[in-house]
Design an enzyme around this catalytic site. Structure first.
Site, PDB file in Angstrom:
ATOM      1  N   GLY A  15       0.836  -1.207   0.000  1.00 56.07           N
ATOM      2  CA  GLY A  15       0.000   0.000   0.000  1.00 56.07           C
ATOM      3  C   GLY A  15       0.865   1.249   0.000  1.00 56.07           C
ATOM      4  O   GLY A  15       1.907   1.274   0.640  1.00 56.07           O
ATOM      5  N   ARG A  76       1.079  -5.112  -5.805  1.00 52.28           N
ATOM      6  CA  ARG A  76       1.194  -6.348  -5.030  1.00 52.28           C
ATOM      7  C   ARG A  76       1.501  -7.425  -6.068  1.00 52.28           C
ATOM      8  O   ARG A  76       0.860  -7.475  -7.107  1.00 52.28           O
ATOM      9  CB  ARG A  76      -0.094  -6.639  -4.281  1.00 52.28           C
ATOM     10  CG  ARG A  76      -0.461  -5.474  -3.355  1.00 52.28           C
ATOM     11  CD  ARG A  76      -1.475  -5.843  -2.322  1.00 52.28           C
ATOM     12  NE  ARG A  76      -2.067  -4.646  -1.729  1.00 52.28           N
ATOM     13  CZ  ARG A  76      -1.661  -4.085  -0.590  1.00 52.28           C
ATOM     14  NH1 ARG A  76      -0.678  -4.606   0.101  1.00 52.28           N
ATOM     15  NH2 ARG A  76      -2.255  -3.007  -0.123  1.00 52.28           N
ATOM     16  N   ARG A 176      -6.892  -2.050  10.547  1.00 53.77           N
ATOM     17  CA  ARG A 176      -7.556  -3.347  10.668  1.00 53.77           C
ATOM     18  C   ARG A 176      -7.034  -4.110  11.882  1.00 53.77           C
ATOM     19  O   ARG A 176      -7.793  -4.749  12.593  1.00 53.77           O
ATOM     20  CB  ARG A 176      -7.343  -4.155   9.391  1.00 53.77           C
ATOM     21  CG  ARG A 176      -8.585  -4.876   8.954  1.00 53.77           C
ATOM     22  CD  ARG A 176      -8.512  -5.330   7.530  1.00 53.77           C
ATOM     23  NE  ARG A 176      -9.039  -4.363   6.618  1.00 53.77           N
ATOM     24  CZ  ARG A 176      -8.498  -4.064   5.440  1.00 53.77           C
ATOM     25  NH1 ARG A 176      -7.397  -4.646   5.050  1.00 53.77           N
ATOM     26  NH2 ARG A 176      -9.067  -3.182   4.655  1.00 53.77           N
TER      27      ARG A 176
HETATM   28  P1  ATP Z   1       0.744  -2.802   3.541  1.00 54.08           P
HETATM   29  O1  ATP Z   1       1.172  -2.292   4.882  1.00 54.08           O
HETATM   30  O2  ATP Z   1       0.118  -1.774   2.705  1.00 54.08           O
HETATM   31  O3  ATP Z   1      -0.054  -4.060   3.601  1.00 54.08           O
HETATM   32  P2  ATP Z   1       2.825  -4.538   2.676  1.00 54.08           P
HETATM   33  O4  ATP Z   1       4.217  -4.325   2.249  1.00 54.08           O
HETATM   34  O5  ATP Z   1       2.629  -5.320   3.939  1.00 54.08           O
HETATM   35  O6  ATP Z   1       2.128  -3.121   2.772  1.00 54.08           O
HETATM   36  P3  ATP Z   1       1.753  -6.697   1.071  1.00 54.08           P
HETATM   37  O7  ATP Z   1       0.759  -6.668  -0.012  1.00 54.08           O
HETATM   38  O8  ATP Z   1       1.513  -7.562   2.236  1.00 54.08           O
HETATM   39  O9  ATP Z   1       1.986  -5.179   1.485  1.00 54.08           O
HETATM   40  O10 ATP Z   1       3.174  -7.132   0.429  1.00 54.08           O
HETATM   41  C1  ATP Z   1       3.689  -6.468  -0.699  1.00 54.08           C
HETATM   42  C2  ATP Z   1       4.337  -7.447  -1.619  1.00 54.08           C
HETATM   43  O11 ATP Z   1       5.425  -8.100  -0.955  1.00 54.08           O
HETATM   44  C3  ATP Z   1       3.448  -8.603  -2.080  1.00 54.08           C
HETATM   45  O12 ATP Z   1       2.602  -8.238  -3.142  1.00 54.08           O
HETATM   46  C4  ATP Z   1       4.464  -9.637  -2.498  1.00 54.08           C
HETATM   47  O13 ATP Z   1       4.966  -9.354  -3.770  1.00 54.08           O
HETATM   48  C5  ATP Z   1       5.575  -9.415  -1.470  1.00 54.08           C
HETATM   49  N1  ATP Z   1       5.415 -10.405  -0.398  1.00 54.08           N
HETATM   50  C6  ATP Z   1       4.573 -10.382   0.644  1.00 54.08           C
HETATM   51  N2  ATP Z   1       4.657 -11.513   1.386  1.00 54.08           N
HETATM   52  C7  ATP Z   1       5.582 -12.282   0.764  1.00 54.08           C
HETATM   53  C8  ATP Z   1       6.114 -13.598   0.997  1.00 54.08           C
HETATM   54  N3  ATP Z   1       5.712 -14.342   2.041  1.00 54.08           N
HETATM   55  N4  ATP Z   1       7.039 -14.058   0.140  1.00 54.08           N
HETATM   56  C9  ATP Z   1       7.466 -13.332  -0.908  1.00 54.08           C
HETATM   57  N5  ATP Z   1       6.982 -12.102  -1.191  1.00 54.08           N
HETATM   58  C10 ATP Z   1       6.070 -11.584  -0.376  1.00 54.08           C
END
Ligand code: ATP
Length: 328
Positions: A15, A76, A176
Site C-alpha cells: 500500500g 502487489r 484493521r
Molecule cells: P501494507 O502495509 O500496505 O499491507 P505490505 O508491504 O505489507 O504493505 P503486502 O501486499 O503484504 O503489502 O506485500 C507487498 C508485496 O510483498 C506482495 O505483493 C508480495 O509481492 C511481497 N510479499 C509479501 N509476502 C511475501 C512472501 N511471504 N514471500 C514473498 N513475497 C512476499
C-alpha cells in the site's frame, strides 16, 4: 567479504503512503552524493520480475518531496511469492548490474525482501512505509503522521456539523489490526470514545458512556472507530445498536477510507523519509544487509528485517487513560 556496492535500486511496494516519494528522493540523492548509481524499479516486486527499471539521478526526483503517493508506483505481486518469480527478479537485477536494493513498504514487502536475501544472498534494506504505524523497530512509519493530520482535519469538519445538529457521529478510520491512528487522532480530535482492535471496550460500556455524556449535558459527540475494532461489529451495525438502545441519539456515520492514504506529506514525514533514505543507502555501502531502517527515541536505528516483521507493536496504554479522562 561483503560485495562492493556500485548500483543501488529503490522500489515502493504494498500500500502506498505519504512520504514514499520523499524517501525515494532521499535514496536517489544519497546515491548521487556517494557517487554511485541509482535505479528506480517501477511497480514494486512485479516490476522487478519484469525488469521495469529506470536510471535515476538527483534531478529526476525534483519537485516530489511534497507529493503523496509514489512516482515509482506500487503493486502487489503474487508472482514474487513463488520461487520461480523471485528467480526471474534475481536474473533481472543481475542483468542490470544492481548490487542491492532498498524497498519502501510494509511487513509483506519486508517478508519478500528477507526471503530474497536468504535465497540469493542479495543485499537488501527496508524503509517502513505504511500509515498504520504497525511495524516493530520504529516509533513512526512513513505516512503515519500525515494520516493523523488528515484524520483530525476531517473530524474537525465533522464536529462543526455534529454540533450544529446535536448529532452523534461515528467516524471510521483505517487500522484493521492496529489502533494507533484511531487512538492518537481520536485524542487529537477530542473524541468522546475510541474503539480499537487491541481493546474490547464492550457494547454496554459504549452505550453507558454515551448515556452519561448526554446526561452530563453534551449535545453532540464524536466516536472514533478503527476498522478492526474488537467489538466486531462494523460501524453501521454499531450505529443500529446504539440507536436501538439510545433512542435520544441520532447517529451519523462517516467512513474516511482511502483519503487517509493520500495527500501531501507532513513536515515530520518528509524529514523522517530523508533521514531513513540516507541511512538505508549508507548502511548498504557499509556492507550491511537485511535490516529495516527506523527511528527510535529520535535516533535512526537498524532492526533485523525478521524482527521488524515478527515483533509486536503495542499501543500506548497511557493514551487510553488520557482518552478516558478527557471524555469526563
Ligand atoms: P501494507 O502495509 O500496505 O499491507 P505490505 O508491504 O505489507 O504493505 P503486502 O501486499 O503484504 O503489502 O506485500 C507487498 C508485496 O510483498 C506482495 O505483493 C508480495 O509481492 C511481497 N510479499 C509479501 N509476502 C511475501 C512472501 N511471504 N514471500 C514473498 N513475497 C512476499
Amino acid at each position: 567479504m561483503p560485495k562492493i556496492i556500485k548500483r543501488v535500486a529503490v522500489l515502493t511496494s504494498g500500500g502506498d503512503s505519504p512520504g514514499m516519494n520523499a524517501a525515494i528522493r532521499s535514496v536517489v540523492r544519497t546515491c548521487a552524493f556517494h557517487k554511485i548509481q541509482c535505479i528506480g524499479i517501477y511497480r514494486g516486486y512485479q516490476g522487478m520480475i519484469e525488469g521495469d527499471f529506470i536510471e535515476m539521478g538527483p534531478r529526476s526526483v525534483h519537485n516530489i518531496i511534497n507529493k503523496g503517493g509514489t512516482i515509482l508506483k506500487s503493486a502487489r505481486s503474487k508472482e514474487f511469492m513463488t520461487v520461480e518469480g523471485r528467480k526471474k527478479a534475481y536474473a533481472e537485477l543481475i542483468k542490470a548490474e544492481i548490487d542491492g536494493f532498498v524497498v519502501i513498504g510494509g511487513d509483506g514487502s519486508f517478508t519478500g525482501a528477507q526471503i530474497f536475501n536468504k535465497e540469493f544472498k542479495f543485499p537488501v534494506m527496508g524503509i517502513p512505509g505504511t500509515i498504520d504505524n504497525d511495524i516493530f523497530g520504529t516509533s513512526h512509519t512513513l505516512g503515519y503522521d500525515t494520516a493523523l493530520n488528515t484524520v483530525i482535519e476531517c473530524i474537525d469538519k465533522i464536529r462543526d456539523t455534529a454540533s450544529s445538529h446535536n448529532r452523534l457521529f461515528f467516524v471510521e478510520v483505517m487500522g484493521r489490526d492496529a489502533g494507533h491512528i484511531a487512538l492518537n487522532a481520536g485524542i487529537g480530535a477530542g473524541a468522546e470514545e475510541i474503539l480499537i482492535p487491541e481493546e474490547d471496550l464492550g457494547l454496554e460500556r459504549l452505550v453507558e458512556s454515551l448515556r452519561k455524556s448526554k446526561a452530563a449535558g453534551k449535545s453532540s459527540s464524536i466516536v472514533v472507530i478503527a476498522e478492526g475494532d474488537k467489538i466486531g461489529k462494523n460501524v453501521f451495525e454499531l450505529k443500529d445498536y446504539v440507536e436501538a438502545n439510545l433512542p435520544e441519539y441520532e447517529v451519523r456515520v462517516s467512513v474516511l477510507g482511502h483519503m487517509q492514504r493520500g495527500g501531501s506529506p507532513s513536515c515530520f514525514d518528509r524529514v523522517l523519509a530523508s533521514r531513513l533514505g540516507v541511512k538505508a543507502v549508507e548502511s548498504l555501502l557499509e556492507g550491511k544487509s537485511n535490516f529495516m531502517v527506523g527511528m527510535l527515541n529520535d535516533k535512526v536505528t537498524l532492526t533485523p528485517l525478521l524482527q521488524a516483521i515478527k515483533g509486536e507493536t503495542l499501543i500506548d496504554r497511557e493514551l487510553l487513560r488520557v482518552s478516558e479522562i478527557m471524555s469526563v
